[in-house]
Design a protein around this motif. Structure first.
Motif, PDB file in Angstrom:
ATOM      1  N   GLU A  90      99.471  -0.417 -11.447  1.00  0.00           N
ATOM      2  CA  GLU A  90     100.373  -0.321 -10.298  1.00  0.00           C
ATOM      3  C   GLU A  90      99.659   0.001  -9.000  1.00  0.00           C
ATOM      4  OE1 GLU A  90     103.154   2.730 -11.244  1.00  0.00           O
ATOM      5  OE2 GLU A  90     101.748   4.369 -10.842  1.00  0.00           O
ATOM      6  N   ARG A 122     103.912  -2.944 -11.385  1.00  0.00           N
ATOM      7  CA  ARG A 122     104.488  -1.848 -12.162  1.00  0.00           C
ATOM      8  C   ARG A 122     105.153  -2.436 -13.397  1.00  0.00           C
ATOM      9  NH1 ARG A 122     108.167   0.537  -7.513  1.00  0.00           N
ATOM     10  NH2 ARG A 122     108.418  -1.734  -7.289  1.00  0.00           N
ATOM     11  N   ASP A 170     108.359  -4.211 -12.197  1.00  0.00           N
ATOM     12  CA  ASP A 170     108.070  -5.545 -11.662  1.00  0.00           C
ATOM     13  C   ASP A 170     108.077  -6.594 -12.777  1.00  0.00           C
ATOM     14  OD1 ASP A 170     107.764  -4.435  -9.127  1.00  0.00           O
ATOM     15  OD2 ASP A 170     105.636  -4.060  -9.450  1.00  0.00           O
TER      16      ASP A 170
END
Length: 487
Positions: free
Chosen positions: A175, A216, A220
């Motif tokens: 991330e 992430r 995501d």
């Protein structure tokens, strides 16, 4: 062995640090390096023990220490490099930040000072880069399996590097804007300059590892997305949930977790954007650090370099003995007093002190109310607990308080919840002896499973997870039961 009597005739020599006045003006590495003649002399002190506890007990990676000491003594650097890399993916990291449990287990340390193993390890890998012994070496063949690694800290990097060398295609998700995890964002540059990480990452990329940053997983992209596209997934997200201090005034402005503070400074040095609302600086402030471990020491060194007005560091535990405690006999990691370079640079350290309350004005912290404690057993056979000593209460003025009391487990995230992963009683991810979670094809490595630990242990656990993933893929390929990830 180098010289049969060298461990008695040659004194241990540590490289020391740059002058205090000089190093406080920058964030560059504080530790010096030993010269060639000193390295050869220090390597000659190795006793080549019949049972090398440094290798068999002290080092989580199983580094073959007596043999690489011998190579260094005889000037056979290429052989030393090959031997070191046969057990350690990243000696340039461990050679800089490892506390050297191998030295605590050195047999010579029973009677004289231990061999300077960490410094020799660092010299070997740096000599390897300097002499072009670390060459581009992509795998000769590519296997069918594809693996996703979530987390680009030391464990995730070890998983990726080990599997890539075995011929598997690996994609690492993280991330953060850049890979490295705690190596990049948690450890200050004065202990580990980030060009060291970038050099290794470039080598890994050139050999085939793919890094996808700013992603992430769980938000995501979902775990099920990875499951459809990869034959195995390994979680290596660390144990980043900090231990909090539940006392009055905890929510006052100016009270921060240590890792948030260190991350901000590392981002600034790297030229990354830092939201002004999230900026934390000690410049001109009275700083109180709660916690006496390595992270607290890193906060101390950072605060001094930022120009803090004064710094106090508090530790609730009693002061350990100057020499190895009888409770931790050789070859155990010794309980004993350790002073980092930061403690030699400034600040005030107090043992056996607890923070009882944060005081403030207009919503901002202004002081910490503290008291001395003594450790007593509530009953016979029970572990000691801290008990406040009457009449010892005092206050420390504070504009910035940094909580550095360790970590309690992985951060809460939708990835763990979405995959249906079980946690153990410590809050870490539960895994079997093959590093696999309760979800088929989903593995875990490093602090996410071990709990807060050392970089060297994270690398070792990453290697183990990689071997188990390779074994799993061999079994499933043999039965034709791979996840069918895209090739």
């Amino acid at each position: 062995m180098g010289e049969p009597k060298a461990f008695k005739e040659i004194a241990r020599k540590d490289p020391g640090y740059r002058p205090r006045e000089q190093r406080l003006r920058d964030f560059r590495s504080v530790e010096r390096l030993l010269g060639h003649d000193d390295l050869r002399a220090q390597a000659s002190r190795c006793m080549d023990c019949g049972t090398p506890f440094c290798h068999a007990y002290g080092c989580p990676l199983g580094n073959v220490i007596p043999e690489f000491n011998e190579f260094v003594y005889r000037g056979r650097w290429p052989q030393a490099v090959d031997l070191l890399l046969s057990t350690n993916n990243f000696p340039e990291f461990t050679g800089r930040v490892c506390p050297a449990p191998c030295e605590a287990a050195c047999v010579a340390g029973l009677r004289v000072d231990a061999v300077t193993i960490r410094q020799i390890e660092l010299a070997i890998i740096e000599k390897g880069f300097e002499n072009d012994c670390i060459r581009l070496n992509p795998p000769g063949i590519r296997r069918e399996g594809r693996i996703a690694v979530v987390g680009a800290g030391p464990a995730g990097l070890a998983v990726a590097d080990t599997l890539n060398h075995a011929g598997y295609r690996v994609v690492v998700y993280d991330e953060a804007p850049r890979p490295g995890g705690i190596l990049r964002y948690g450890i200050p540059d004065f202990k580990l300059e980030k060009w060291v990480i970038d050099r290794r990452l470039q080598l890994m990329e050139n050999q085939g590892v793919v890094f996808e940053t700013g992603v992430r997983v769980g938000e995501d992209v979902s775990y099920h997305y990875l499951q459809r596209r990869f034959d195995a997934v390994c979680l290596a997200c660390g144990a980043r949930e900090p231990r909090d201090l539940d006392v009055p005034g905890r929510r006052l402005e100016g009270v921060h977790f240590a890792m948030d503070y260190l991350t901000v400074q590392n981002r600034k040095i790297a030229g990354e954007y830092v939201d002004p609302a999230r900026d934390i600086t000690a410049r001109g402030k009275r700083v109180v650090i709660i916690g006496g471990g390595d992270t607290g020491s890193d906060c101390l060194g950072t605060a001094l370099r930022q120009g803090a007005g004064e710094v106090h560091q508090l530790e609730i535990l009693p002061m350990p003995p100057e020499k190895r405690s009888e409770d931790t006999p050789w070859p155990m990691w010794p309980l004993m007093l350790r002073r980092s370079h930061a403690h030699l640079e400034g600040g005030t350290f107090r043992w056996s002190v607890t923070a009882k309350e944060f005081l403030g004005d207009s919503g901002r912290v202004t002081a910490v109310r503290c008291a001395e404690v003594e450790w007593r057993s509530p009953r016979e056979g029970a572990s000691p607990v801290p008990v406040e000593k009457p009449g010892t209460e005092f206050q420390l003025k504070a504009d910035l308080v940094l909580l550095s009391m360790g970590f309690v487990g992985p951060e809460k995230n939708r990835l763990v919840e979405g995959a249906g992963i079980a946690l153990d009683e410590r809050g870490t991810v539960r895994a079997d002896e093959r590093s696999m979670t309760g979800v088929k094809g989903l593995f875990v490595a490093g602090d996410m499973n071990l709990g807060q630990s050392l970089v060297v242990k994270a690398i070792a656990d990453g290697q183990k997870a990689a071997r188990e993933i390779a074994a799993y893929l061999s079994r499933t390929e043999g039965r034709g039961q791979s996840n069918g990830g895209a090739r």
